[in-house]
Write a protein that holds these residues in place. Structure first.
Motif, PDB file in Angstrom:
ATOM      1  N   HIS A 306     -17.026  62.871  71.994  1.00 52.12           N
ATOM      2  CA  HIS A 306     -16.852  64.016  72.688  1.00 52.12           C
ATOM      3  C   HIS A 306     -15.576  64.774  72.155  1.00 52.12           C
ATOM      4  O   HIS A 306     -14.503  64.733  72.733  1.00 52.12           O
ATOM      5  CB  HIS A 306     -16.538  63.519  74.293  1.00 52.12           C
ATOM      6  CG  HIS A 306     -17.888  63.013  74.712  1.00 52.12           C
ATOM      7  ND1 HIS A 306     -18.187  61.815  74.644  1.00 52.12           N
ATOM      8  CD2 HIS A 306     -18.847  63.478  75.679  1.00 52.12           C
ATOM      9  CE1 HIS A 306     -19.136  61.541  75.341  1.00 52.12           C
ATOM     10  NE2 HIS A 306     -19.722  62.592  75.704  1.00 52.12           N
ATOM     11  N   ALA A 307     -15.470  65.497  71.190  1.00 53.65           N
ATOM     12  CA  ALA A 307     -14.636  66.135  70.473  1.00 53.65           C
ATOM     13  C   ALA A 307     -14.888  67.522  70.025  1.00 53.65           C
ATOM     14  O   ALA A 307     -16.231  67.663  70.004  1.00 53.65           O
ATOM     15  CB  ALA A 307     -13.948  65.439  69.411  1.00 53.65           C
ATOM     16  N   ARG A 308     -14.199  68.572  69.832  1.00 51.15           N
ATOM     17  CA  ARG A 308     -14.441  69.800  69.331  1.00 51.15           C
ATOM     18  C   ARG A 308     -15.276  69.561  67.880  1.00 51.15           C
ATOM     19  O   ARG A 308     -16.115  70.362  67.513  1.00 51.15           O
ATOM     20  CB  ARG A 308     -13.353  70.793  69.128  1.00 51.15           C
ATOM     21  CG  ARG A 308     -12.804  71.201  70.646  1.00 51.15           C
ATOM     22  CD  ARG A 308     -11.883  72.534  70.519  1.00 51.15           C
ATOM     23  NE  ARG A 308     -10.761  72.158  69.622  1.00 51.15           N
ATOM     24  CZ  ARG A 308      -9.629  71.497  69.890  1.00 51.15           C
ATOM     25  NH1 ARG A 308      -9.514  71.558  71.127  1.00 51.15           N
ATOM     26  NH2 ARG A 308      -8.624  71.569  69.080  1.00 51.15           N
ATOM     27  N   GLN A 313      -8.274  65.526  65.277  1.00 46.78           N
ATOM     28  CA  GLN A 313      -7.003  64.877  65.702  1.00 46.78           C
ATOM     29  C   GLN A 313      -6.259  65.209  67.121  1.00 46.78           C
ATOM     30  O   GLN A 313      -6.544  66.324  67.345  1.00 46.78           O
ATOM     31  CB  GLN A 313      -5.963  65.300  64.640  1.00 46.78           C
ATOM     32  CG  GLN A 313      -4.488  64.316  64.840  1.00 46.78           C
ATOM     33  CD  GLN A 313      -3.577  64.848  63.633  1.00 46.78           C
ATOM     34  OE1 GLN A 313      -3.905  64.755  62.322  1.00 46.78           O
ATOM     35  NE2 GLN A 313      -2.076  64.911  63.887  1.00 46.78           N
ATOM     36  N   VAL A 314      -5.928  64.058  67.693  1.00 45.95           N
ATOM     37  CA  VAL A 314      -5.706  64.411  69.243  1.00 45.95           C
ATOM     38  C   VAL A 314      -4.205  63.527  69.379  1.00 45.95           C
ATOM     39  O   VAL A 314      -3.797  62.629  68.596  1.00 45.95           O
ATOM     40  CB  VAL A 314      -6.641  64.032  70.093  1.00 45.95           C
ATOM     41  CG1 VAL A 314      -7.625  64.988  70.001  1.00 45.95           C
ATOM     42  CG2 VAL A 314      -6.945  62.558  70.004  1.00 45.95           C
ATOM     43  N   ASP A 315      -3.511  63.868  70.471  1.00 45.68           N
ATOM     44  CA  ASP A 315      -2.228  63.003  70.775  1.00 45.68           C
ATOM     45  C   ASP A 315      -2.593  62.027  71.846  1.00 45.68           C
ATOM     46  O   ASP A 315      -3.895  61.940  72.250  1.00 45.68           O
ATOM     47  CB  ASP A 315      -1.236  64.158  71.317  1.00 45.68           C
ATOM     48  CG  ASP A 315      -1.592  64.793  72.377  1.00 45.68           C
ATOM     49  OD1 ASP A 315      -2.548  64.144  73.335  1.00 45.68           O
ATOM     50  OD2 ASP A 315      -1.095  65.828  72.879  1.00 45.68           O
TER      51      ASP A 315
END
Length: 330
Positions: A306-308, A313-315
């Motif tokens: 469930h990501a773009r 990369q996320v925090d």
């Protein structure tokens, strides 16, 4: 200054005086402290209650350190993604349901009170296990005194009813009374006025058994009417398997859990053993479960699912979703 004690406080005080067990006395005292109005006129009473509670807890610790071990039927060690307690009247089919959904082997009989102690079993759902606990029946004059605490300690309650019985509404009301004594309130319902501050909200499902004897659904419809429109309702047959495929995913979904998989850079994810986290958990929450040092030194993570876009990369504050694959970088 008068204490102005509330009716709820006086009820808790009465339960404390009537309590026979150490745990019941301790629970009542905790509720009295929570309900006691906080002002100058109650300072002495508050100090006295705290002193009594400390003494009870000290006595309990002394028993534990003395090596005296007592079986506590109100506590079943939680395993898997979550724990459901099955409650219902005699001969409602709780044991048959447990046997149909898990690998447990409860004693099943046509006579009442076959189940004499809590019996856990593990239900497989996709790649996780969910624990179900069969219990002695809820019946006037025969309900085990530990059932309210057992229900409070669980993650959810399954009310098992026989829709072909004559007293479905009364049987459901008896289970609700057990939940009330355990300060358990069905999740999604507004709490009643003046509810105890110790009230806990738990998912409550209703399972109507004997579907194999109710081909046209008449009995199930009457049972649905008897319990009201609020609780999720499932008509099943433990002997034939009808309705169990719809019940299994709900027993996981209603827990409010999600599965998250991890991977190392350059390697495939381990899809066999997910981490089970509360819905709404973040990358930081996952890192804490993996290892506290990973969480302390976490720089960023990459997400698949469930990501773009894949590998985004996320925090550490990124909120995860069910079946996300996460690569932690510390």
């Amino acid at each position: 200054m008068p204490a102005n004690l509330t009716a709820q406080y006086k009820d808790a005080e009465l339960r404390f005086r009537e309590a026979a067990s150490h745990d019941d006395k301790r629970e009542a005292l905790r509720e009295m402290i929570a309900l006691l109005p906080k002002h100058k006129g109650t300072e002495k009473l508050h100090a006295d209650l705290k002193k009594r509670l400390a003494k009870l807890e000290e006595e309990g610790e002394h028993v534990r350190q003395s090596g005296v071990h007592r079986t506590d039927p109100a506590h079943v060690r939680r395993e898997g993604a979550g724990q459901w307690v099955l409650l219902g009247p005699p001969n409602a089919g709780k044991s048959s349901l447990l046997a149909a959904l898990t690998h447990a082997h409860p004693e099943i009989g046509e006579y009442p009170f076959t189940t004499r102690a809590p019996l856990p079993g593990m239900m497989a759902f996709e790649d996780v296990q969910v624990q179900l606990v069969d219990t002695p029946p809820v019946a006037p004059g025969h309900t085990e005194p530990y059932l309210p605490n057992l229900a409070q300690g669980a993650d959810g309650v399954v009310v098992v009813l026989d829709p072909t019985a004559d007293d479905v509404e009364a049987a459901f009301a008896a289970v609700l009374e057990v939940l009330s004594r355990g300060h358990v309130w069905p999740r999604g319902r507004a709490p009643p006025p003046g509810a105890s501050p110790l009230l806990v909200h738990r998912p409550v499902l209703v399972v109507a058994t004997r579907r194999d004897l109710d081909e046209d659904g008449t009995f199930a419809a009457l049972a649905r009417e008897a319990v009201g429109a609020d609780p999720p309702f499932f008509a099943v047959s433990a002997t034939r398997g009808d309705g169990l495929d719809a019940l299994r995913p709900e027993l996981f979904r209603a827990l409010g859990r999600m599965r998250v998989y991890t991977k190392e850079p350059g390697k495939k994810p381990d899809l066999g053993k997910p981490f089970v986290l509360p819905a709404g958990a973040t990358v930081h929450d996952l890192a804490l479960v993996v290892h506290h040092e990973v969480a302390a030194h976490l720089k960023f993570a990459r997400i698949w699912g469930h990501a773009r876009f894949e590998g985004q990369q996320v925090d550490r504050h990124h909120v995860l979703a069910d079946r996300d694959v996460v690569e932690l970088h510390a």
